[in-house]
Design a protein around this motif. Structure first.
Motif, PDB file in Angstrom:
ATOM      1  N   ILE A 294       0.513  -1.570  -0.188  1.00  0.00           N
ATOM      2  CA  ILE A 294       0.231   0.314  -0.031  1.00  0.00           C
ATOM      3  C   ILE A 294       0.661   1.361  -0.169  1.00  0.00           C
ATOM      4  N   MET A 295       1.839   1.312   1.357  1.00  0.00           N
ATOM      5  CA  MET A 295       2.636   1.828   0.823  1.00  0.00           C
ATOM      6  C   MET A 295       3.326   2.366  -0.113  1.00  0.00           C
ATOM      7  N   VAL A 296       3.866   1.567  -0.653  1.00  0.00           N
ATOM      8  CA  VAL A 296       4.789   1.610  -2.403  1.00  0.00           C
ATOM      9  C   VAL A 296       3.657   2.312  -3.316  1.00  0.00           C
ATOM     10  N   THR A 297       2.153   1.536  -3.478  1.00  0.00           N
ATOM     11  CA  THR A 297       1.430   2.182  -4.397  1.00  0.00           C
ATOM     12  C   THR A 297       1.374   3.663  -4.114  1.00  0.00           C
ATOM     13  N   PHE A 298       1.036   4.004  -2.808  1.00  0.00           N
ATOM     14  CA  PHE A 298       0.678   5.707  -2.427  1.00  0.00           C
ATOM     15  C   PHE A 298       2.220   6.123  -2.675  1.00  0.00           C
ATOM     16  N   LYS A 299       3.405   6.567  -2.971  1.00  0.00           N
ATOM     17  CA  LYS A 299       4.855   6.504  -2.730  1.00  0.00           C
ATOM     18  C   LYS A 299       4.580   6.779  -4.663  1.00  0.00           C
ATOM     19  N   GLU A 300       4.661   5.876  -5.467  1.00  0.00           N
ATOM     20  CA  GLU A 300       4.178   5.894  -6.947  1.00  0.00           C
ATOM     21  C   GLU A 300       3.482   7.011  -6.688  1.00  0.00           C
ATOM     22  N   HIS A 301       2.088   7.155  -6.467  1.00  0.00           N
ATOM     23  CA  HIS A 301       1.316   8.559  -6.429  1.00  0.00           C
ATOM     24  C   HIS A 301       1.391   9.727  -5.457  1.00  0.00           C
ATOM     25  N   LYS A 302       2.662  10.006  -5.278  1.00  0.00           N
ATOM     26  CA  LYS A 302       2.728  11.341  -4.895  1.00  0.00           C
ATOM     27  C   LYS A 302       2.624  12.605  -4.819  1.00  0.00           C
ATOM     28  N   GLU A 303       2.715  12.489  -6.790  1.00  0.00           N
ATOM     29  CA  GLU A 303       2.958  13.787  -6.685  1.00  0.00           C
ATOM     30  C   GLU A 303       1.313  14.376  -7.183  1.00  0.00           C
ATOM     31  N   PRO A 304       0.247  13.331  -7.667  1.00  0.00           N
ATOM     32  CA  PRO A 304      -1.588  13.529  -7.594  1.00  0.00           C
ATOM     33  C   PRO A 304      -1.529  13.931  -6.588  1.00  0.00           C
ATOM     34  N   LEU A 305      -1.359  12.770  -5.427  1.00  0.00           N
ATOM     35  CA  LEU A 305      -2.183  12.889  -3.905  1.00  0.00           C
ATOM     36  C   LEU A 305      -2.072  14.418  -3.294  1.00  0.00           C
ATOM     37  N   LYS A 306      -0.123  15.058  -3.954  1.00  0.00           N
ATOM     38  CA  LYS A 306      -0.013  16.151  -3.939  1.00  0.00           C
ATOM     39  C   LYS A 306      -0.367  17.472  -3.883  1.00  0.00           C
ATOM     40  N   LEU A 307      -1.008  17.151  -4.923  1.00  0.00           N
ATOM     41  CA  LEU A 307      -1.521  18.174  -5.993  1.00  0.00           C
ATOM     42  C   LEU A 307      -3.541  18.084  -4.792  1.00  0.00           C
ATOM     43  N   ILE A 308      -3.744  16.857  -4.539  1.00  0.00           N
ATOM     44  CA  ILE A 308      -5.270  16.898  -3.799  1.00  0.00           C
ATOM     45  C   ILE A 308      -4.565  17.111  -2.494  1.00  0.00           C
ATOM     46  N   ARG A 309      -3.779  17.695  -1.831  1.00  0.00           N
ATOM     47  CA  ARG A 309      -3.903  17.838  -0.590  1.00  0.00           C
ATOM     48  C   ARG A 309      -3.730  19.123  -0.657  1.00  0.00           C
ATOM     49  N   LYS A 310      -2.876  19.808  -1.440  1.00  0.00           N
ATOM     50  CA  LYS A 310      -2.407  21.082  -1.934  1.00  0.00           C
ATOM     51  C   LYS A 310      -4.171  22.122  -1.849  1.00  0.00           C
TER      52      LYS A 310
END
Length: 171
Positions: A88-104
């Motif tokens: 799960i954490m590996v998958t999350f890390k692979e998607h960190k850029e879109p997730l950063k945009l969602i957080r932003k």
């Protein structure tokens, strides 16, 4: 992975939204902007999605499907759970850029809501007699740890985080 036409269209729409989010505030982005960037018409957008928030929900759903397609065993021991959380954490890390945009864009509440729903569904189908609050405990822990990890640019080791999460549950 092979996609149906609908999935390709949604893929282009997702990609367009995240490209726009890297340059503009989420609130300033219109469906017209997204459709134009994706190379589709507004009618095509609305054929697949009702509003721009649906893009993010579909992104979560697609990511979950991809993750589930890579899971090939049922956990039987603590080490298996560590491996699953690590994945799960590996998958999350692979998607960190879109997730950063969602957080932003301050839309991380959509991620928490999505986690809550999926953990409730999982526990209702697999462990129907567990306490009603248990799925929220798991979802909340995963949400808070992943958001903190995202704030640190996912720099900490995935395996170590997986062990921390599983050890918190197993104690």
């Amino acid at each position: 992975m092979e996609y149906a036409q609908e999935d390709y269209t949604r893929h282009y729409i997702i990609t367009a939204l995240f490209k726009l989010m890297s340059d503009y505030d989420y609130g300033e982005i219109s469906v017209t902007d997204i459709a134009k960037k994706a190379g589709v018409g507004r009618a095509t957008f609305y054929r697949y999605l009702k509003k721009k928030e649906d893009i993010i929900i579909y992104y979560f759903e697609r990511t979950l499907r991809e993750y589930q397609n890579n899971q090939h065993y049922y956990p039987r021991c603590k080490e298996d759970y560590i491996q699953i959380v690590y994945n799960i954490m590996v998958t999350f890390k692979e998607h960190k850029e879109p997730l950063k945009l969602i957080r932003k864009a301050r839309l991380e509440c959509m991620y928490l809501k999505y986690l809550n729903k999926n953990f409730v569904d999982l526990f209702d189908s697999s462990y129907p007699n567990l306490n009603v609050y248990t799925p929220y405990l798991y979802a909340g822990m995963l949400f808070n740890i992943s958001m903190r990890w995202l704030d640190n640019n996912c720099d900490e080791d995935e395996k170590k985080l997986a062990e921390i999460i599983v050890n918190a549950i197993y104690k």
